[in-house]
Motif scaffolding. Sequence first.
Motif, PDB file in Angstrom:
ATOM      1  N   GLN A   1      -1.733   4.171 -10.988  1.00  0.00           N
ATOM      2  CA  GLN A   1      -1.796   5.240  -9.767  1.00  0.00           C
ATOM      3  C   GLN A   1      -0.301   5.841  -9.638  1.00  0.00           C
ATOM      4  OE1 GLN A   1      -3.531   3.981  -5.950  1.00  0.00           O
ATOM      5  NE2 GLN A   1      -2.560   5.632  -4.964  1.00  0.00           N
TER       6      GLN A   1
ATOM      7  N   ASN B   1       0.952  12.323  -7.176  1.00  0.00           N
ATOM      8  CA  ASN B   1      -0.281  11.828  -6.439  1.00  0.00           C
ATOM      9  C   ASN B   1      -1.463  11.821  -7.558  1.00  0.00           C
ATOM     10  OD1 ASN B   1      -1.946  10.944  -4.536  1.00  0.00           O
ATOM     11  ND2 ASN B   1      -2.243  12.915  -3.804  1.00  0.00           N
ATOM     12  N   GLU B   2      -1.219  11.089  -8.629  1.00  0.00           N
ATOM     13  CA  GLU B   2      -2.302  11.071 -10.095  1.00  0.00           C
ATOM     14  C   GLU B   2      -3.117   9.879 -10.074  1.00  0.00           C
ATOM     15  OE1 GLU B   2      -0.490  14.572 -12.871  1.00  0.00           O
ATOM     16  OE2 GLU B   2       0.150  12.228 -13.078  1.00  0.00           O
ATOM     17  N   LEU B   3      -4.128   9.722 -10.398  1.00  0.00           N
ATOM     18  CA  LEU B   3      -4.626   8.505 -11.224  1.00  0.00           C
ATOM     19  C   LEU B   3      -4.694   8.807 -12.525  1.00  0.00           C
ATOM     20  CD1 LEU B   3      -8.146   8.186  -9.011  1.00  0.00           C
ATOM     21  CD2 LEU B   3      -5.792   6.878  -8.778  1.00  0.00           C
TER      22      LEU B   3
ATOM     23  N   LYS C   1      -5.720  14.402 -10.418  1.00  0.00           N
ATOM     24  CA  LYS C   1      -5.184  14.335  -9.142  1.00  0.00           C
ATOM     25  C   LYS C   1      -6.074  13.245  -8.332  1.00  0.00           C
ATOM     26  CE  LYS C   1      -1.874  17.227  -8.216  1.00  0.00           C
ATOM     27  NZ  LYS C   1      -0.845  16.652  -7.815  1.00  0.00           N
ATOM     28  N   HIS C   2      -5.389  12.529  -7.515  1.00  0.00           N
ATOM     29  CA  HIS C   2      -5.901  11.304  -6.705  1.00  0.00           C
ATOM     30  C   HIS C   2      -6.403  12.031  -5.424  1.00  0.00           C
ATOM     31  CE1 HIS C   2      -4.575   7.872  -4.091  1.00  0.00           C
ATOM     32  NE2 HIS C   2      -5.801   7.738  -4.641  1.00  0.00           N
ATOM     33  N   ILE C   3      -7.576  11.806  -5.280  1.00  0.00           N
ATOM     34  CA  ILE C   3      -8.439  12.449  -3.994  1.00  0.00           C
ATOM     35  C   ILE C   3      -9.199  11.266  -3.499  1.00  0.00           C
ATOM     36  CG2 ILE C   3      -8.383  14.747  -4.896  1.00  0.00           C
ATOM     37  CD1 ILE C   3     -11.462  14.567  -5.430  1.00  0.00           C
ATOM     38  N   GLN C   4      -9.641  11.484  -2.241  1.00  0.00           N
ATOM     39  CA  GLN C   4     -10.309  10.513  -1.212  1.00  0.00           C
ATOM     40  C   GLN C   4     -11.877  10.781  -1.802  1.00  0.00           C
ATOM     41  OE1 GLN C   4     -10.480  11.099   2.702  1.00  0.00           O
ATOM     42  NE2 GLN C   4     -11.351   9.096   3.052  1.00  0.00           N
ATOM     43  N   SER C   5     -12.599   9.610  -2.060  1.00  0.00           N
ATOM     44  CA  SER C   5     -13.796   9.880  -2.235  1.00  0.00           C
ATOM     45  C   SER C   5     -14.628  10.705  -1.376  1.00  0.00           C
ATOM     46  CB  SER C   5     -14.733   8.441  -2.809  1.00  0.00           C
ATOM     47  OG  SER C   5     -16.009   8.529  -2.975  1.00  0.00           O
TER      48      SER C   5
ATOM     49  N   GLU D   1     -15.191   6.856   1.961  1.00  0.00           N
ATOM     50  CA  GLU D   1     -13.804   7.215   2.467  1.00  0.00           C
ATOM     51  C   GLU D   1     -12.770   6.394   2.132  1.00  0.00           C
ATOM     52  OE1 GLU D   1     -15.971   7.008   5.533  1.00  0.00           O
ATOM     53  OE2 GLU D   1     -16.706   8.881   5.090  1.00  0.00           O
TER      54      GLU D   1
ATOM     55  N   SER E   1     -10.604   5.950  -3.763  1.00  0.00           N
ATOM     56  CA  SER E   1     -10.300   7.230  -4.657  1.00  0.00           C
ATOM     57  C   SER E   1     -10.886   7.400  -5.729  1.00  0.00           C
ATOM     58  CB  SER E   1      -8.742   6.672  -4.793  1.00  0.00           C
ATOM     59  OG  SER E   1      -7.753   6.419  -3.766  1.00  0.00           O
TER      60      SER E   1
END
Length: 170
Positions: A56, A62-64, A96-100, A104, A107
């Motif tokens: 991460q 802000n990436e996975l 891009k790293h985002i919230q599921s 919640e 990621s």
Amino acid sequence: MKLFIATVVAAAAATATVLIAGSRQSESAEVGDASPIFGVHIPAGYRQWEMVAPAQEAEPLNELRAVLGNTVAIKAYKDQTLPFPDGTILAKLAWKHIQSPDFEPASVPGATTTVQIMVKDSKKYAATGGWGFGRFIDGKPVDEAQHETCFACHESRVKARDYVFTRYAK
């Protein structure tokens, strides 16, 4: 009976040789345009390679990320071989790293950002520690200026690990 066993063993050996050769060919097959400077391509079938490790990346990217390795890379990691042998290929996939949206605390990967490739060929890439680099967005190589920074970053931070950041996640 001995002739039968010898025939079966010979047939099995021939089949194994063909399968291994086919596997190596699929790892060395290339797709798309080559990266500037190094001439690295995205290897065909890289998405089926074994995972080396996830990662991460914090802000600003802000990436996975997931780093995959071909069979040569995985063997070198498992055997703790440094320097990595010629033929090693590493592929880093980034999203891009985002919230599921479904859970919640989790990621999940969002939009794809890049695919980055490192190829070990100690003769061809002697000036850059034996590694060639490729960075791709939507399957297309990025400009030359971005490729010029690859080796400098690896050299300044992980020269003692044969210029490779990613450690094997057991």
